[in-house]
Design a protein around this motif. Structure first.
Motif, PDB file in Angstrom:
ATOM      1  N   GLY A   1      -3.424   2.472  -6.611  1.00 44.21           N
ATOM      2  CA  GLY A   1      -2.476   3.404  -6.002  1.00 44.21           C
ATOM      3  C   GLY A   1      -1.104   3.414  -6.655  1.00 44.21           C
ATOM      4  O   GLY A   1      -0.233   4.186  -6.248  1.00 44.21           O
TER       5      GLY A   1
ATOM      6  N   THR B   1      -7.942   2.084  -2.650  1.00 39.54           N
ATOM      7  CA  THR B   1      -7.348   3.134  -3.493  1.00 39.54           C
ATOM      8  C   THR B   1      -5.865   3.334  -3.199  1.00 39.54           C
ATOM      9  O   THR B   1      -5.157   3.931  -3.999  1.00 39.54           O
ATOM     10  CB  THR B   1      -8.094   4.475  -3.319  1.00 39.54           C
ATOM     11  OG1 THR B   1      -8.005   4.875  -1.953  1.00 39.54           O
ATOM     12  CG2 THR B   1      -9.548   4.357  -3.770  1.00 39.54           C
ATOM     13  N   ASP B   2      -5.405   2.837  -2.049  1.00 36.12           N
ATOM     14  CA  ASP B   2      -3.993   2.929  -1.676  1.00 36.12           C
ATOM     15  C   ASP B   2      -3.171   1.721  -2.146  1.00 36.12           C
ATOM     16  O   ASP B   2      -1.949   1.712  -2.009  1.00 36.12           O
ATOM     17  CB  ASP B   2      -3.849   3.038  -0.156  1.00 36.12           C
ATOM     18  CG  ASP B   2      -4.481   4.295   0.404  1.00 36.12           C
ATOM     19  OD1 ASP B   2      -4.386   5.346  -0.255  1.00 36.12           O
ATOM     20  OD2 ASP B   2      -5.072   4.212   1.497  1.00 36.12           O
TER      21      ASP B   2
ATOM     22  N   TYR C   1       0.860  -1.184   0.000  1.00 34.05           N
ATOM     23  CA  TYR C   1       0.000   0.000   0.000  1.00 34.05           C
ATOM     24  C   TYR C   1       0.895   1.233   0.000  1.00 34.05           C
ATOM     25  O   TYR C   1       2.012   1.199   0.533  1.00 34.05           O
ATOM     26  CB  TYR C   1      -0.885   0.031   1.252  1.00 34.05           C
ATOM     27  CG  TYR C   1      -1.951  -1.036   1.277  1.00 34.05           C
ATOM     28  CD1 TYR C   1      -3.147  -0.856   0.598  1.00 34.05           C
ATOM     29  CD2 TYR C   1      -1.756  -2.217   1.994  1.00 34.05           C
ATOM     30  CE1 TYR C   1      -4.133  -1.840   0.630  1.00 34.05           C
ATOM     31  CE2 TYR C   1      -2.731  -3.199   2.029  1.00 34.05           C
ATOM     32  CZ  TYR C   1      -3.922  -2.997   1.349  1.00 34.05           C
ATOM     33  OH  TYR C   1      -4.893  -3.964   1.383  1.00 34.05           O
ATOM     34  N   LYS C   2       0.398   2.338  -0.541  1.00 33.85           N
ATOM     35  CA  LYS C   2       1.189   3.570  -0.490  1.00 33.85           C
ATOM     36  C   LYS C   2       0.898   4.320   0.798  1.00 33.85           C
ATOM     37  O   LYS C   2      -0.235   4.279   1.313  1.00 33.85           O
ATOM     38  CB  LYS C   2       0.969   4.435  -1.724  1.00 33.85           C
ATOM     39  CG  LYS C   2      -0.340   5.151  -1.812  1.00 33.85           C
ATOM     40  CD  LYS C   2      -0.337   6.040  -3.041  1.00 33.85           C
ATOM     41  CE  LYS C   2      -1.733   6.616  -3.233  1.00 33.85           C
ATOM     42  NZ  LYS C   2      -1.845   7.392  -4.424  1.00 33.85           N
ATOM     43  N   ASP C   3       1.894   4.926   1.324  1.00 36.01           N
ATOM     44  CA  ASP C   3       1.793   5.781   2.508  1.00 36.01           C
ATOM     45  C   ASP C   3       1.112   5.090   3.688  1.00 36.01           C
ATOM     46  O   ASP C   3       0.392   5.734   4.453  1.00 36.01           O
ATOM     47  CB  ASP C   3       1.066   7.090   2.170  1.00 36.01           C
ATOM     48  CG  ASP C   3       1.751   7.863   1.052  1.00 36.01           C
ATOM     49  OD1 ASP C   3       3.001   7.799   0.982  1.00 36.01           O
ATOM     50  OD2 ASP C   3       1.053   8.502   0.254  1.00 36.01           O
ATOM     51  N   GLY C   4       1.313   3.791   3.846  1.00 34.15           N
ATOM     52  CA  GLY C   4       0.772   3.077   4.997  1.00 34.15           C
ATOM     53  C   GLY C   4      -0.737   2.927   5.002  1.00 34.15           C
ATOM     54  O   GLY C   4      -1.317   2.483   5.989  1.00 34.15           O
ATOM     55  N   GLY C   5      -1.399   3.270   3.925  1.00 33.65           N
ATOM     56  CA  GLY C   5      -2.866   3.152   3.851  1.00 33.65           C
ATOM     57  C   GLY C   5      -3.303   1.702   3.760  1.00 33.65           C
ATOM     58  O   GLY C   5      -2.498   0.795   3.539  1.00 33.65           O
ATOM     59  N   ARG C   6      -4.591   1.458   3.945  1.00 36.89           N
ATOM     60  CA  ARG C   6      -5.141   0.102   3.815  1.00 36.89           C
ATOM     61  C   ARG C   6      -6.393   0.101   2.941  1.00 36.89           C
ATOM     62  O   ARG C   6      -7.063  -0.901   2.820  1.00 36.89           O
ATOM     63  CB  ARG C   6      -5.501  -0.470   5.199  1.00 36.89           C
ATOM     64  CG  ARG C   6      -4.314  -0.825   6.065  1.00 36.89           C
ATOM     65  CD  ARG C   6      -3.707  -2.136   5.577  1.00 36.89           C
ATOM     66  NE  ARG C   6      -2.544  -2.492   6.347  1.00 36.89           N
ATOM     67  CZ  ARG C   6      -2.441  -3.591   7.064  1.00 36.89           C
ATOM     68  NH1 ARG C   6      -3.413  -4.454   7.107  1.00 36.89           N
ATOM     69  NH2 ARG C   6      -1.338  -3.842   7.722  1.00 36.89           N
ATOM     70  N   ASP C   7      -6.684   1.210   2.359  1.00 36.36           N
ATOM     71  CA  ASP C   7      -7.859   1.326   1.500  1.00 36.36           C
ATOM     72  C   ASP C   7      -7.513   0.800   0.106  1.00 36.36           C
ATOM     73  O   ASP C   7      -6.345   0.855  -0.312  1.00 36.36           O
ATOM     74  CB  ASP C   7      -8.279   2.807   1.427  1.00 36.36           C
ATOM     75  CG  ASP C   7      -9.583   2.998   0.684  1.00 36.36           C
ATOM     76  OD1 ASP C   7     -10.628   2.640   1.261  1.00 36.36           O
ATOM     77  OD2 ASP C   7      -9.533   3.457  -0.471  1.00 36.36           O
TER      78      ASP C   7
ATOM     79  N   ASP D   1       4.114  -5.664   9.157  1.00 36.11           N
ATOM     80  CA  ASP D   1       2.707  -5.418   8.800  1.00 36.11           C
ATOM     81  C   ASP D   1       2.251  -6.315   7.650  1.00 36.11           C
ATOM     82  O   ASP D   1       1.132  -6.828   7.654  1.00 36.11           O
ATOM     83  CB  ASP D   1       2.490  -3.951   8.420  1.00 36.11           C
ATOM     84  CG  ASP D   1       2.550  -3.008   9.612  1.00 36.11           C
ATOM     85  OD1 ASP D   1       2.415  -3.489  10.767  1.00 36.11           O
ATOM     86  OD2 ASP D   1       2.738  -1.790   9.389  1.00 36.11           O
TER      87      ASP D   1
END
Length: 192
Positions: A106, A67-68, A59-65, A179
């Motif tokens: 993402g 879109t990330d 995921y980008k920037d630690g996101g979990r959505d 993670d």
């Protein structure tokens, strides 16, 4: 007459020595052929994908959505072939593994490099060494999903008789963060 007997004995000795030497060479040729067959029959180290490291989710920037999501990748098969160098005490192992990778929404580039590893272990025992290697993924054209094959040539494994390749196991997988490993375990538990 006595001299003749000595000469006959000497000639007989030379004849037997010649026959024995010839037989020895013949046996040596058979032995080296048998030895070659024995070496060719020695097993390669086993290879496996280390459990919980076969999948990678980035995921980008630690996101979990969704879109990330940058990338999902999975290693689904690994194989080896090997050659023994008995004189130097080395088993040269070629490893290949394959899998699939898919770009997520993402992703900001179509070329990604992700870390993988290869670990040499004694079967069901300790890790002898581990190497981190990049896996370069190139999503050419408009493709969002690709298949990949990674090959690693001439990995050196020690050979000391009577321990052959069956004493070792090579493990491959993605080098995951804590993670990412936790996510893989959670997804696996949810499928049960």
């Amino acid at each position: 007459m006595k001299n003749r007997g000595l000469r006959r004995g000497w000639v007989r000795h030379i004849a037997w020595t010649g026959i024995a030497a010839g037989l020895g060479l013949t046996l040596a040729a058979c032995t080296s052929g048998e030895e070659r067959e024995r070496i060719e029959a020695l097993p390669c180290p086993a290879v496996a994908i280390l459990g919980d490291t076969e999948k990678l989710t980035v995921y980008k920037d630690g996101g979990r959505d969704i879109t990330d999501l940058v990338l999902r990748a999975e290693i689904d098969q690994a194989v080896t072939q090997c050659e023994y160098d008995v004189d130097d005490g080395i088993i040269y192992v070629d490893i290949a593994y394959r899998g699939t990778a898919e770009l997520g929404p993402g992703a900001e580039t179509r070329q990604l490099s992700v870390p993988t590893f290869i670990a040499l272990t004694e079967v069901n025992r300790s890790v002898l060494r581990k190497e981190i290697r990049p896996l370069n993924l190139n999503f050419s054209g408009g493709s969002r999903r690709i298949e990949f094959t990674q090959t690693i040539e001439e990995t050196r494994v020690p050979y000391v008789a009577p321990f052959d390749g069956s004493a070792y196991e090579l493990l491959v997988g993605f080098q995951l963060t804590a993670d990412q490993l936790e996510l893989n375990r959670a997804e696996k538990a949810a499928r049960r």
